[in-house]
Design a protein around this motif. Structure first.
Motif, PDB file in Angstrom:
ATOM      1  N   THR A 174       2.405 -39.762 -25.136  1.00 64.78           N
ATOM      2  CA  THR A 174       1.185 -39.663 -25.942  1.00 64.78           C
ATOM      3  C   THR A 174       0.887 -40.991 -26.620  1.00 64.78           C
ATOM      4  O   THR A 174      -0.062 -41.087 -27.393  1.00 64.78           O
ATOM      5  CB  THR A 174       1.352 -38.575 -27.019  1.00 64.78           C
ATOM      6  OG1 THR A 174       2.504 -38.885 -27.827  1.00 64.78           O
ATOM      7  CG2 THR A 174       1.536 -37.211 -26.373  1.00 64.78           C
ATOM      8  N   ASN A 175       1.671 -42.010 -26.286  1.00 69.39           N
ATOM      9  CA  ASN A 175       1.514 -43.302 -26.946  1.00 69.39           C
ATOM     10  C   ASN A 175       0.835 -44.342 -26.063  1.00 69.39           C
ATOM     11  O   ASN A 175       0.676 -45.490 -26.480  1.00 69.39           O
ATOM     12  CB  ASN A 175       2.886 -43.838 -27.383  1.00 69.39           C
ATOM     13  CG  ASN A 175       3.579 -42.899 -28.370  1.00 69.39           C
ATOM     14  OD1 ASN A 175       2.929 -42.355 -29.260  1.00 69.39           O
ATOM     15  ND2 ASN A 175       4.882 -42.725 -28.197  1.00 69.39           N
ATOM     16  N   VAL A 176       0.474 -43.961 -24.845  1.00 67.60           N
ATOM     17  CA  VAL A 176      -0.143 -44.914 -23.931  1.00 67.60           C
ATOM     18  C   VAL A 176      -1.614 -45.075 -24.262  1.00 67.60           C
ATOM     19  O   VAL A 176      -2.346 -44.090 -24.412  1.00 67.60           O
ATOM     20  CB  VAL A 176       0.020 -44.444 -22.468  1.00 67.60           C
ATOM     21  CG1 VAL A 176      -0.704 -45.390 -21.523  1.00 67.60           C
ATOM     22  CG2 VAL A 176       1.499 -44.325 -22.100  1.00 67.60           C
ATOM     23  N   ASN A 177      -2.052 -46.314 -24.363  1.00 70.63           N
ATOM     24  CA  ASN A 177      -3.464 -46.607 -24.578  1.00 70.63           C
ATOM     25  C   ASN A 177      -4.182 -46.491 -23.234  1.00 70.63           C
ATOM     26  O   ASN A 177      -3.898 -47.243 -22.295  1.00 70.63           O
ATOM     27  CB  ASN A 177      -3.623 -48.011 -25.161  1.00 70.63           C
ATOM     28  CG  ASN A 177      -5.054 -48.331 -25.507  1.00 70.63           C
ATOM     29  OD1 ASN A 177      -5.924 -48.376 -24.638  1.00 70.63           O
ATOM     30  ND2 ASN A 177      -5.319 -48.571 -26.798  1.00 70.63           N
ATOM     31  N   GLY A 217       4.045 -46.229 -14.132  1.00 75.70           N
ATOM     32  CA  GLY A 217       5.401 -46.676 -14.405  1.00 75.70           C
ATOM     33  C   GLY A 217       5.444 -47.871 -15.341  1.00 75.70           C
ATOM     34  O   GLY A 217       6.395 -48.021 -16.119  1.00 75.70           O
ATOM     35  N   HIS A 218       4.413 -48.710 -15.280  1.00 75.25           N
ATOM     36  CA  HIS A 218       4.334 -49.874 -16.167  1.00 75.25           C
ATOM     37  C   HIS A 218       4.281 -49.458 -17.637  1.00 75.25           C
ATOM     38  O   HIS A 218       4.691 -50.209 -18.516  1.00 75.25           O
ATOM     39  CB  HIS A 218       3.096 -50.698 -15.798  1.00 75.25           C
ATOM     40  CG  HIS A 218       2.918 -51.929 -16.639  1.00 75.25           C
ATOM     41  ND1 HIS A 218       3.691 -53.066 -16.483  1.00 75.25           N
ATOM     42  CD2 HIS A 218       2.042 -52.204 -17.659  1.00 75.25           C
ATOM     43  CE1 HIS A 218       3.310 -54.001 -17.349  1.00 75.25           C
ATOM     44  NE2 HIS A 218       2.312 -53.491 -18.086  1.00 75.25           N
ATOM     45  N   PHE A 219       3.781 -48.250 -17.868  1.00 78.42           N
ATOM     46  CA  PHE A 219       3.654 -47.735 -19.240  1.00 78.42           C
ATOM     47  C   PHE A 219       4.723 -46.677 -19.550  1.00 78.42           C
ATOM     48  O   PHE A 219       4.590 -45.908 -20.493  1.00 78.42           O
ATOM     49  CB  PHE A 219       2.255 -47.160 -19.438  1.00 78.42           C
ATOM     50  CG  PHE A 219       1.181 -48.213 -19.382  1.00 78.42           C
ATOM     51  CD1 PHE A 219       0.799 -48.903 -20.535  1.00 78.42           C
ATOM     52  CD2 PHE A 219       0.570 -48.541 -18.179  1.00 78.42           C
ATOM     53  CE1 PHE A 219      -0.175 -49.889 -20.486  1.00 78.42           C
ATOM     54  CE2 PHE A 219      -0.409 -49.518 -18.122  1.00 78.42           C
ATOM     55  CZ  PHE A 219      -0.778 -50.205 -19.272  1.00 78.42           C
ATOM     56  N   GLY A 220       5.776 -46.658 -18.744  1.00 75.52           N
ATOM     57  CA  GLY A 220       6.895 -45.767 -19.008  1.00 75.52           C
ATOM     58  C   GLY A 220       6.709 -44.336 -18.571  1.00 75.52           C
ATOM     59  O   GLY A 220       7.482 -43.458 -18.971  1.00 75.52           O
ATOM     60  N   GLY A 245      -7.660 -42.495 -17.307  1.00 77.83           N
ATOM     61  CA  GLY A 245      -6.220 -42.362 -17.134  1.00 77.83           C
ATOM     62  C   GLY A 245      -5.791 -41.023 -16.563  1.00 77.83           C
ATOM     63  O   GLY A 245      -4.628 -40.866 -16.167  1.00 77.83           O
ATOM     64  N   ASP A 246      -6.711 -40.049 -16.512  1.00 78.77           N
ATOM     65  CA  ASP A 246      -6.383 -38.779 -15.872  1.00 78.77           C
ATOM     66  C   ASP A 246      -6.332 -38.976 -14.352  1.00 78.77           C
ATOM     67  O   ASP A 246      -7.022 -39.838 -13.795  1.00 78.77           O
ATOM     68  CB  ASP A 246      -7.412 -37.710 -16.221  1.00 78.77           C
ATOM     69  CG  ASP A 246      -7.300 -37.230 -17.667  1.00 78.77           C
ATOM     70  OD1 ASP A 246      -6.230 -37.462 -18.293  1.00 78.77           O
ATOM     71  OD2 ASP A 246      -8.273 -36.632 -18.173  1.00 78.77           O
ATOM     72  N   LEU A 247      -5.542 -38.153 -13.696  1.00 86.00           N
ATOM     73  CA  LEU A 247      -5.394 -38.240 -12.241  1.00 86.00           C
ATOM     74  C   LEU A 247      -6.359 -37.274 -11.553  1.00 86.00           C
ATOM     75  O   LEU A 247      -6.558 -36.148 -12.007  1.00 86.00           O
ATOM     76  CB  LEU A 247      -3.958 -37.899 -11.830  1.00 86.00           C
ATOM     77  CG  LEU A 247      -2.879 -38.882 -12.295  1.00 86.00           C
ATOM     78  CD1 LEU A 247      -1.487 -38.343 -11.950  1.00 86.00           C
ATOM     79  CD2 LEU A 247      -3.084 -40.254 -11.674  1.00 86.00           C
ATOM     80  N   ILE A 248      -6.937 -37.723 -10.443  1.00 81.84           N
ATOM     81  CA  ILE A 248      -7.871 -36.910  -9.662  1.00 81.84           C
ATOM     82  C   ILE A 248      -7.289 -36.744  -8.267  1.00 81.84           C
ATOM     83  O   ILE A 248      -6.901 -37.735  -7.624  1.00 81.84           O
ATOM     84  CB  ILE A 248      -9.249 -37.573  -9.565  1.00 81.84           C
ATOM     85  CG1 ILE A 248      -9.705 -38.064 -10.932  1.00 81.84           C
ATOM     86  CG2 ILE A 248     -10.267 -36.613  -8.972  1.00 81.84           C
ATOM     87  CD1 ILE A 248     -10.864 -39.023 -10.856  1.00 81.84           C
TER      88      ILE A 248
END
Length: 304
Positions: A174-177, A217-220, A245-248
């Motif tokens: 929940t911390n990813v921008n 992965g770059h954002f953990g 950032g949501d996946l489609i």
């Protein structure tokens, strides 16, 4: 005119010649053991059950794997002894001379090993049936391969697509921008697409799911390697709820008995657009609400 004595003498000579010729003919009669005989075909022999020649079972007949792959409209990549098969990412994997394989990312054991013949990969119809989950038959007289539509494992076929459905990874972070994630993804615009791409650090290429895996992965955020498995993560959302950032996820029409199987994935970046990799020019931005992608859009997931 011959007198009586001359006629008798003449007749005697004729009789003698006739006897000589007759005896000579008898003496020169061909010996059946030494003379050539006319060719004759042996009479057909009726074989009993134990004498019947053994027929090769269909499951033992090796045929080119590429024929089945082409019939399914999939791609195949051979690297050493490893063979990868899929659409925009790897769906199946086999290894030469080994029964262990992956079908839809799940480990299976084949009844016969794949073999290499003159640089081509060969498998039996039975092993192909086990790999693809679809009935594969080989007609030897016509040399035609027939394959039904793929039946994926039940867990995949019953993938939760309704908004709110939770997968294995409800909220990885929940911390990813989100804007930073989108900007990072855009840095790879134009990077080449490669089916079954190795990690970017090694190959400098992506397929659809290795791209999303690398970006997140770059954002953990640890996403599975394949699109269908990424579709089983996070939480389902509606189109109106989408955030950058949501996946489609998209279907691959006609590849499976059910068109609700994800075969492609992209990242929503806002304004009705997504970033993904697909053929040429590789990583690109496409409109998800019109054209081809609107018609094959399947569902959306939130992992952030």
């Amino acid at each position: 005119m011959l007198n009586k004595h001359s006629k008798q003498k003449y007749l005697a000579i004729l009789v003698g010649i006739t006897l000589i010729l007759s005896c000579g003919a008898c003496g020169n009669k061909p010996n059946s053991a030494n003379s050539p005989q006319p060719e004759s075909r042996p009479k057909p022999k009726t074989l009993n059950a134990s004498e019947q020649p053994k027929q090769i079972k269909q499951t033992d007949e090796y045929v080119p794997l590429s024929s089945a792959v082409k019939s399914l409209g999939l791609h195949m990549k051979k690297s050493g002894s490893k063979v990868e098969i899929g659409y925009t990412d790897v769906m199946y994997q086999v290894a030469l001379n080994k029964t262990e394989a992956l079908s839809m990312g799940r480990p299976i054991v084949l009844s016969q090993v794949p073999k290499n013949r003159n640089g081509q990969v060969y498998m039996t119809p039975q092993a192909m049936t086990e790999l693809f989950g679809a009935n594969v038959t080989w007609n030897k007289p016509t040399r035609k391969l027939s394959i039904a539509q793929i039946t994926p494992p039940r867990r995949i076929e019953q993938q939760q697509t309704a908004p709110g459905g939770e997968g294995r990874l409800r909220a990885a972070s929940t911390n990813v921008n989100r804007d930073e994630l989108v900007n990072y993804a855009k840095q790879f615009m134009g990077v080449k697409y490669e089916f079954g791409a190795q990690p970017y650090e090694q190959s400098h290429t992506f397929d659809c799911s290795s791209f999303t895996q690398h970006v997140f992965g770059h954002f953990g955020v640890d996403l599975p390697r394949l699109a269908r498995d990424q579709g089983d993560t996070g939480q389902g959302v509606n189109r109106s709820e989408l955030l950058p950032g949501d996946l489609i996820f998209f279907t691959v029409p006609g590849r499976f008995q059910s068109d609700r199987i994800p075969g492609h994935v992209g990242i929503f970046i806002g304004d009705g657009k997504m970033i993904h990799t697909w053929g040429k020019p590789g990583v690109q931005i496409s409109d998800m609400d019109s054209g081809y992608w609107k018609g094959v859009r399947l569902f959306m997931r939130r992992v952030l």
